[in-house]
Design a protein around this motif. Structure first.
Motif, short mmCIF file in Angstrom:
data_model
loop_
_atom_site.label_atom_id
_atom_site.label_comp_id
_atom_site.label_asym_id
_atom_site.label_seq_id
_atom_site.Cartn_x
_atom_site.Cartn_y
_atom_site.Cartn_z
N UNK A 1 0.95 -1.23 -0.07
CA UNK A 1 0.01 0.07 -0.06
C UNK A 1 0.88 1.20 -0.01
N UNK A 2 2.10 1.24 0.59
CA UNK A 2 2.85 2.32 0.58
C UNK A 2 3.66 2.45 -0.60
N UNK A 3 3.49 1.63 -1.61
CA UNK A 3 4.07 1.56 -2.95
C UNK A 3 5.45 1.79 -3.10
N UNK A 4 6.07 2.88 -3.16
CA UNK A 4 7.52 3.05 -3.51
C UNK A 4 8.58 2.96 -2.27
N UNK A 5 7.86 2.31 -1.05
CA UNK A 5 8.67 2.11 0.15
C UNK A 5 9.80 0.91 -0.44
N UNK A 6 11.11 1.44 0.24
CA UNK A 6 12.18 0.36 0.01
C UNK A 6 12.86 -0.09 1.28
N UNK A 7 12.21 -0.19 2.27
CA UNK A 7 12.54 -0.74 3.45
C UNK A 7 12.75 -2.22 3.47
N UNK A 8 13.70 -2.92 3.93
CA UNK A 8 13.81 -4.18 3.99
C UNK A 8 13.04 -4.78 5.08
N UNK A 9 12.01 -5.56 5.05
CA UNK A 9 11.44 -6.22 5.88
C UNK A 9 11.81 -7.63 6.33
N UNK A 10 12.12 -7.87 7.49
CA UNK A 10 12.51 -9.12 7.98
C UNK A 10 12.24 -9.48 9.28
N UNK A 11 12.45 -10.80 9.71
CA UNK A 11 12.16 -11.13 10.97
C UNK A 11 13.51 -10.77 11.90
N UNK A 12 13.38 -10.17 12.97
CA UNK A 12 14.64 -9.94 13.74
C UNK A 12 15.16 -11.21 14.16
N UNK A 13 14.45 -12.17 14.22
CA UNK A 13 15.20 -13.57 14.59
C UNK A 13 15.97 -14.18 13.43
N UNK A 14 15.93 -13.67 12.34
CA UNK A 14 16.90 -14.22 11.15
C UNK A 14 18.33 -13.81 11.63
N UNK A 15 18.56 -13.04 12.42
CA UNK A 15 19.80 -12.69 12.89
C UNK A 15 20.31 -13.69 14.01
N UNK A 16 19.43 -14.41 14.53
CA UNK A 16 19.63 -15.09 15.81
C UNK A 16 20.81 -16.05 15.67
N UNK A 17 21.87 -16.01 16.32
CA UNK A 17 22.88 -17.01 16.01
C UNK A 17 22.55 -18.37 16.48
N UNK A 18 21.43 -18.30 17.38
CA UNK A 18 20.89 -19.66 18.04
C UNK A 18 19.86 -20.10 17.20
N UNK A 19 19.43 -19.53 15.92
CA UNK A 19 18.43 -19.82 15.07
C UNK A 19 16.98 -19.87 15.52
N UNK A 20 16.80 -18.96 16.67
CA UNK A 20 15.32 -19.14 16.98
C UNK A 20 14.69 -17.99 16.08
N UNK A 21 13.86 -18.10 15.27
CA UNK A 21 13.43 -17.38 14.27
C UNK A 21 12.48 -16.45 14.72
N UNK A 22 11.40 -17.01 15.59
CA UNK A 22 10.44 -16.33 16.07
C UNK A 22 10.58 -15.75 17.57
N UNK A 23 10.20 -14.51 17.97
CA UNK A 23 10.38 -13.93 19.15
C UNK A 23 8.99 -14.03 19.67
N UNK A 24 8.60 -14.59 20.47
CA UNK A 24 7.12 -14.95 21.06
C UNK A 24 6.79 -13.80 21.87
N UNK A 25 5.35 -13.43 21.67
CA UNK A 25 4.70 -12.57 22.49
C UNK A 25 4.68 -13.10 24.05
N UNK A 26 5.39 -12.25 24.94
CA UNK A 26 5.07 -12.65 26.44
C UNK A 26 4.20 -12.01 27.20
N UNK A 27 3.30 -11.32 26.27
CA UNK A 27 2.36 -10.54 26.85
C UNK A 27 1.36 -11.39 27.89
N UNK A 28 1.01 -12.71 27.42
CA UNK A 28 0.05 -13.33 28.44
C UNK A 28 0.90 -14.24 29.24
N UNK A 29 2.29 -14.05 29.34
CA UNK A 29 3.01 -14.90 29.90
C UNK A 29 3.74 -14.35 31.11
#
Length: 158
Positions: free
Chosen positions: A106-134
């Motif tokens: 929808x933003x059309x000409x945006x050039x931001x690289x969108x990725x999972x922060x977890x893709x940088x995890x050396x322990x390969x935990x791709x998903x950072x789980x929501x702790x809200x109910x924890x």
């Protein structure tokens, strides 16, 4: 002498009160400690509009304080402009990623690289789980994941 190129990172989760403000605060502290904070624009936002204007979750703030980090963030929703003004939009899970990719179209000409922060995890935990109910331990896990991911991200972009 040429001006140093500024880089930018926006950390995103569902409500911008748990995971993304922790990631933002952790990354800001790392960039400050590395002496490069002036070379970065750092912020966080939400895919939803549920918590606009709210402070981060008290448990997240307590976790950060325990590690010597303060945050004065106020929750905000990701805007179309963010896709144009940020180099990186780093999110916490697949739901965030799907929503950000939808909004990016929808933003059309945006050039931001969108990725999972977890893709940088050396322990390969791709998903950072929501702790809200924890528990406090869940916030600590989020903090530890953010430390690993932000460290790797900063090293790759320094």
């Amino acid at each position: 002498m040429a001006a140093t190129q500024t880089k930018s990172a926006l950390f995103v989760c569902l409500g911008n009160i748990c995971r993304s403000p922790i990631a933002e605060a952790v990354f800001r502290k790392m960039a400050t400690d590395a002496g490069v904070v002036d070379k970065w624009v750092i912020d966080s936002g939400a895919t939803s509009d549920w918590n606009i204007g709210s402070s981060p979750d008290a448990r997240g703030l307590a976790c950060l304080r325990m590690h010597g980090i303060e945050s004065r963030h106020s929750a905000r929703q990701v805007t179309k402009e963010d896709f144009k003004s940020f180099d990186y939009i780093l999110c916490m899970d697949e739901s965030n990623l799907t929503e950000l990719n939808r909004k990016a179209k929808l933003a059309k000409d945006g050039e931001a690289k969108i990725e999972l922060l977890g893709s940088y995890d050396p322990q390969k935990q791709l998903i950072i789980k929501d702790p809200y109910y924890g528990s406090d331990e869940d916030f600590e896990k989020v903090y530890e994941q953010c430390v690993r991911c932000c460290k790797a991200f900063l090293e790759m972009n320094s």
